[in-house]
Design an enzyme around this catalytic site. Structure first.
Site, short mmCIF file in Angstrom:
data_model
loop_
_atom_site.label_atom_id
_atom_site.label_comp_id
_atom_site.label_asym_id
_atom_site.label_seq_id
_atom_site.Cartn_x
_atom_site.Cartn_y
_atom_site.Cartn_z
N ASP A 246 0.83 -1.19 0.00
CA ASP A 246 0.00 0.00 0.00
C ASP A 246 0.87 1.25 0.00
OD1 ASP A 246 -2.78 1.14 0.48
OD2 ASP A 246 -1.63 2.04 2.11
N GLU B 14 0.80 -0.57 -5.09
CA GLU B 14 -0.26 0.41 -5.20
C GLU B 14 0.40 1.76 -5.36
OE1 GLU B 14 -1.72 2.56 -2.24
OE2 GLU B 14 -3.69 2.95 -3.08
#
Lengths: 602, 500
Positions: free
Chosen positions: A239, A281
């Site tokens: 992330d 991401e």
């Protein structure tokens, strides 16, 4: 689900602990059983259909109103039936839940309402039994302020954890770094009254950024990685990966130091856990994102996969404009990726439909077209599900899904979109798209046995999208349902390696409202296996982005004499001749053809 | 060239239609051979061409690009014959002079292929037989089309023909080709997705402006033209002529006309949304198109020079417009009610004193002459208005003429769906005008932002150019598509009413 599992009270020894002298200790993988493993396949992620599932929203096994790991495990047969190859679970770690679990307070513990580490191992084991892999989010950039590392860091500026975070006496450093959550944050610095210094955070102020210039932080994160990989997890979505390091006079994104660290993470995976994947991401332009695949000369040495963020808003834009150019443009700007890598593409996910990667004009356009009510907007994006975005138009739902399943990249479905679930824009933040999965027309949509008042969020109950109308059970009973249609399309996709592995060639054509492309794969049926048969698979995809019927003339000269065979019914179409190939499509219609060497019909 | 844009012009000749043509041409071919009375051993292009004179007289009027369709062909005489490929299949470059029962002759260039056996797929372009050879339209033959690129690649000189690749251009080789035979004055060959060869069928002395302007824009580094790869030019009976040009093919492009009309269709399908509220809004594209046209104009002015309209220039412009109006009223009586108002408008041009640049321009700009690619808008076909003599097309003119051409085209795009609409739907008419107004404005905004001249600051001149164009359109439509004449007539009525 009808079965209610009575779970033992979570082991009080589970998770990380702080000793009396301020040491934070973490559990070891050997403390737990590991899941059975699947055969090592270095390319599985290139062919996989992913399914993003929120543990909280999927199935509640304990009747506490909140979905959990055992509930999800009980639904694996459904996901297997649908054709899902890999589950992507947003974070299920211990967290104060001020950012949907992305604010992690202990990387070694499962959020108690979701279950235990053992429950997770059980999920992994049962998934692997069905050939389904599981990846989860790993938030590397920051922790929750409740994480013991941060608590120790703020409490003891000279202690062992003092440099785990980015501290400063002033709040002026790195002024070029943009503020991401513009709705809530005014600065990337927040003053901590305990330590009497400012700490750096790229996201919410309750999520302090870890200090990757500290080698111990890097080691700590590798230990977290190893812990879960040892239990059997198949990979991580990393992330917020562009923000790991900070440097003066930069925007603190995509720095070389960040890439160097990712290479070291990849090396651990390659050496110790082959076949597991890293998915970046990075909400950036494709030309910047490809950097996260690493060195193309070695087939990529950072992340195996990365999300293609700018594609998704352009699919919406192209259909509203009835013009292929928004998609053609972004595909043309998408560079080639290393041989060992794959894009992840999606229509919707648990976040808002992000509009960071579009121009201001385009953002205004998207707001105007898809988020007419201001409540539909969040940060720089639109918080709605696929079906309501498309006015619940079955033709458009099919067209969008067909593009998702045929454009280059591994498709990621969002839970509930396979049945056309709706959203609830009256819920706060991004909860609009995180309501309970609708299994049946029964109480709580069959999601939970709890008293309806206890549910973490109310299920959708309106007349169009409510669970009495839209649910898995009724769609299972109707072969014409969106659910059955989606399953069939996934099946077709899997029969043709060109969808997963093929080159992409935009065919253009005379009609700007039609997007046509060829996917072509030449190579071993299993690219990792030199002994598997050589195949040549060519698929032609033609999408009518207009609501009106449209003709299209395609230059298929290269395939003269070949026969397009429509993939859903295997009907051979007239062979390709010398003249441009003429097709007509109904409004929002699409075709998938295999370009077949011989006329197999009569 | 049709005004606004004419989609029917782009219609492909169907194979069935070609078959009919071929059968029709067979007869004269055989007759010619017998009449000629010669046996085998015809080895030179001249002899071959002379042997084809009679079948060609039947074949030429069937060709889309043959301008003398309404005239009686008297003779077809080869005036230049050059062998380009001397092993079978043979390829001859032939220029024929077509003499008519009345009026000046025309010259056309042909690329004639010869084979002893014509394969099935080339039967539809059979022209006739000369001894043991069958003549056919050579461009349709993949092998011969490829030969043309080979000649260009090697910078060949054959007879009076010079194949000239542009400096540094990469000529694609070995691509499958297809003929695009939809233009009124050219035939094009598209080589897969890499190049397009445009053969100027009707030859006039002098350099074709399409080559000249594309070359100038390539040298200026314009991103709004397809890259010029080369040309074929040479001497014909003492004059320099342009025979063909080869450009990079704009793969994955679509015509502005198709995109604009998709937007109009979208608007008409919405119950009660305004032009700026519908998803298919075209204004963003129109604005970027304006920027592209402005950039092209700026590059042309920089490379080929510009001056300003002076008093005499305005007077001449005015006289020309009034002259065309008088001619038009004679042809289309429906123009008469507006004639006085129009004449007043055009007369006023003579009195204008604004400093307005004149330079080389496109000359026939409309939405069918622009291509949207994934990266930018491209402008194509810099030949100018084909009905005008070449000398006139080379003259500097105001860039506002191009702007006016595009503005008229927006009007056409908005209105063309209403042609033949017997319901006479005022609501749709209102919305069409709303669309046109929005996109015309966006185009001008884009243009003004990137140009040295703001069209809106020369409103009177721009208006005159638009009305001049509309008058031309009325005549064209009355002759070719009577149902469509309502589009320019209504525009004139609207503009005249708004002006008074």
């Amino acid at each position: 689900m009808s079965e209610t599992v009575v779970r033992p009270v979570p082991d009080e020894h589970e998770g990380s602990h702080v000793t009396a002298d301020g040491q934070v200790t973490h559990p070891q993988p050997a403390d737990y059983r590991s899941a059975r493993s699947l055969p090592t396949d270095p390319h599985w992620f290139k062919r996989a259909v992913f399914y993003e599932v929120l543990v909280r929203a999927f199935n509640d096994s304990t009747a506490d109103g909140c979905g959990d790991l055992r509930g999800l495990t009980a639904k694996l047969d459904y996901l297997s039936w649908l054709g899902v190859d890999c589950l992507w679970l947003p974070p299920f770690y211990a967290s104060p839940l001020r950012d949907g679990g992305y604010d992690i307070s202990d990387f070694y513990q499962v959020l108690p309402e979701f279950g235990t580490v053992e429950d997770f191992v059980l999920l992994l084991d049962e998934a692997h039994k069905r050939g389904i892999r599981v990846i989860t989010d790993l938030v590397m950039n920051h922790t929750s302020e409740a994480h013991p590392w941060f608590q120790e860091s703020r409490r003891n500026p000279d202690g062992e954890y003092s440099d785990y975070y980015v501290w400063s006496d002033a709040d002026e450093r790195y002024p070029e770094a943009r503020i991401i959550f513009v709705d809530t944050e005014e600065s990337n610095w927040t003053y901590d009254p305990v330590r009497r210094q400012f700490y750096w955070h790229r996201f919410f102020s309750h999520q302090p950024d870890l200090n990757y210039d500290n080698p111990r932080v890097q080691e700590e994160m590798l230990s977290v990685l190893r812990f879960w990989l040892d239990l059997g997890i198949d990979g991580f979505r990393l992330d917020a990966v562009p923000y790991l390091f900070e440097r003066d006079d930069t925007n603190c994104e995509n720095l070389p130091e960040t890439h160097a660290f990712l290479r070291s993470v990849r090396k651990v995976v390659e050496d110790e856990y082959p076949g597991r994947v890293l998915l970046a991401e990075a909400n950036q332009w494709p030309t910047d994102v490809v950097e996260y695949f690493g060195d193309p000369d070695v087939g990529g040495d950072e992340c195996h996969m990365a999300f293609h963020f700018p594609l998704m808003p352009r699919i919406f834009m192209a259909v509203r404009r009835e013009s292929r150019f928004p998609i053609s443009e972004i595909m043309q700007q998408t560079p080639a990726i290393p041989s060992g890598c794959q894009w992840g593409i999606f229509l919707r996910n648990h976040d808002e439909l992000t509009l960071e990667m579009v121009t201001d004009d385009e953002r205004d356009y998207m707001y105007g077209e898809y988020a007419k009510d201001p409540r539909m907007r969040a940060n720089i994006g639109i918080r709605r599900r696929l079906a309501p975005l498309l006015d619940n138009d079955r033709n458009q739902l099919e067209l969008f899904t067909a593009m998702l399943l045929s454009l280059p990249g591994s498709p990621i479905l969002y839970y509930g979109d396979e049945i056309g679930m709706g959203d609830n824009i009256w819920l706060g933040d991004r909860d609009a798209v995180r309501t309970p999965m609708q299994w049946t027309p029964d109480r709580n949509a069959g999601f939970s046995q709890a008293n309806p008042g206890r549910l973490y969020l109310p299920p959708i109950m309106d007349a169009i999208y409510g669970y009495q109308t839209i649910n898995v059970e009724s769609q299972l009973n109707s072969s014409a349902s969106l659910l059955h249609w989606t399953r069939r399309m996934i099946e077709v996709r899997k029969r043709h390696p060109a969808f997963a592995l093929g080159d992409f060639h935009d065919l253009g054509g005379s009609n700007p409202s039609v997007l046509s492309y060829l996917r072509e794969y030449k190579g071993h049926a299993d690219p990792a296996d030199e002994d598997s048969p050589e195949i040549h698979d060519v698929v032609l995809c033609v999408n009518n982005l207009s609501r009106f019927p449209q003709p299209i003339e395609l230059n298929l000269r290269q395939w003269e004499g070949w026969v397009p065979v429509e993939l859903s019914g295997l009907v051979p179409f007239p062979p390709v001749g010398e003249l441009p190939y003429l097709l007509t499509l109904p409004g929002h219609g699409f075709f998938w053809f295999q370009i077949s060497a011989r006329d197999e019909g009569t | 060239m049709p005004p606004g844009y004419d989609p029917s012009r782009r219609r492909r000749t169907t194979p069935a239609a070609r078959g009919r043509d071929a059968r029709h041409e067979d007869g004269p071919g055989h007759t010619a051979r017998r009449a000629d009375g010669r046996g085998g051993g015809m080895t030179t292009p001249d002899v071959r061409a002379r042997g084809l004179a009679a079948p060609l007289a039947g074949w030429l009027p069937e060709q889309r690009w043959f301008a003398g369709k309404h005239r009686t062909v008297r003779t077809v005489t080869p005036v230049s014959c050059v062998a380009l490929v001397e092993t079978e299949p043979l390829l001859d470059h032939v220029v024929v002079e077509v003499a008519y029962a009345a009026g000046a002759p025309d010259r056309y260039q042909l690329l004639l292929g010869y084979r002893r056996q014509l394969p099935e797929k080339l039967q539809h372009v059979r022209i006739g037989a000369v001894d043991d050879l069958v003549a056919y339209a050579g461009l349709w033959d993949d092998v011969l089309a490829e030969e043309l690129l080979r000649l260009l690649d090697s910078g060949a000189v054959r007879g009076g023909l010079r194949f000239r690749p542009e400096a540094g251009a990469a000529i694609p080789r070995g691509e499958p080709s297809r003929v695009v035979d939809v233009e009124q004055s050219n035939t094009s060959v598209v080589y897969d997705e890499s190049a397009i060869l445009k053969l100027f069928r009707r030859l006039t002395p002098g350099r074709n402006p399409d080559v000249e302007l594309n070359r100038a824009l390539r040298r200026a580094g314009s991103e709004h033209v397809a890259e010029l790869l080369g040309e074929v030019e040479g001497e014909l009976l003492g004059d320099t002529v342009s025979y063909a040009m080869v450009s990079a093919y704009a793969a994955n492009s679509a015509e502005g006309w198709a995109m604009a009309t998709a937007s109009v269709r979208d608007l008409f399908a919405e119950g009660d949304l305004r032009a700026d509220e519908v998803g298919g809004d075209f204004a963003g594209e129109a604005e970027r198109l304006g920027e592209a046209i402005a950039a092209v104009h700026a590059d042309l002015a920089d490379t080929l020079g510009s001056t300003e309209l002076d008093r005499a220039g305005y007077a001449e412009l005015s006289t020309g417009m009034i002259g065309r109006l008088s001619d038009a009223v004679g042809v289309v009586p429906e123009l008469a009610p507006h004639a006085d108002a129009l004449r007043t408008e055009f007369a006023a041009v003579a009195g204008l004193t604004d400093a307005c640049p004149v330079q080389r321009i496109h000359g026939d700009l409309h939405l069918g002459q622009v291509l949207r690619t994934p990266t930018s808008w491209l402008v194509i076909d810099f030949e100018g208005e084909p009905v005008k003599p070449l000398a006139e097309r080379l003259l500097p003119d105001s860039p506002l003429r191009d702007v006016a051409g595009m503005l008229r085209s927006f009007d056409y795009a908005a209105e063309h769906l209403l042609v033949g609409d017997t319901a006479d739907d005022h609501q749709l008419e209102f919305r069409a005008q709303e669309w046109a107004a929005r996109n015309r404005k966006a185009f001008c905004t884009g243009y003004a932002g990137a140009a040295r001249v703001d069209p809106m600051r020369h409103a009177a001149l721009l208006r005159a150019y638009e009305l001049d164009k509309a008058v031309y359109e009325v005549v064209y439509e009355a002759t070719h598509r009577p149902a469509w004449r309502s589009i320019p007539l209504r525009s004139i009525a609207r503009m005249v009413a708004a002006g008074s």
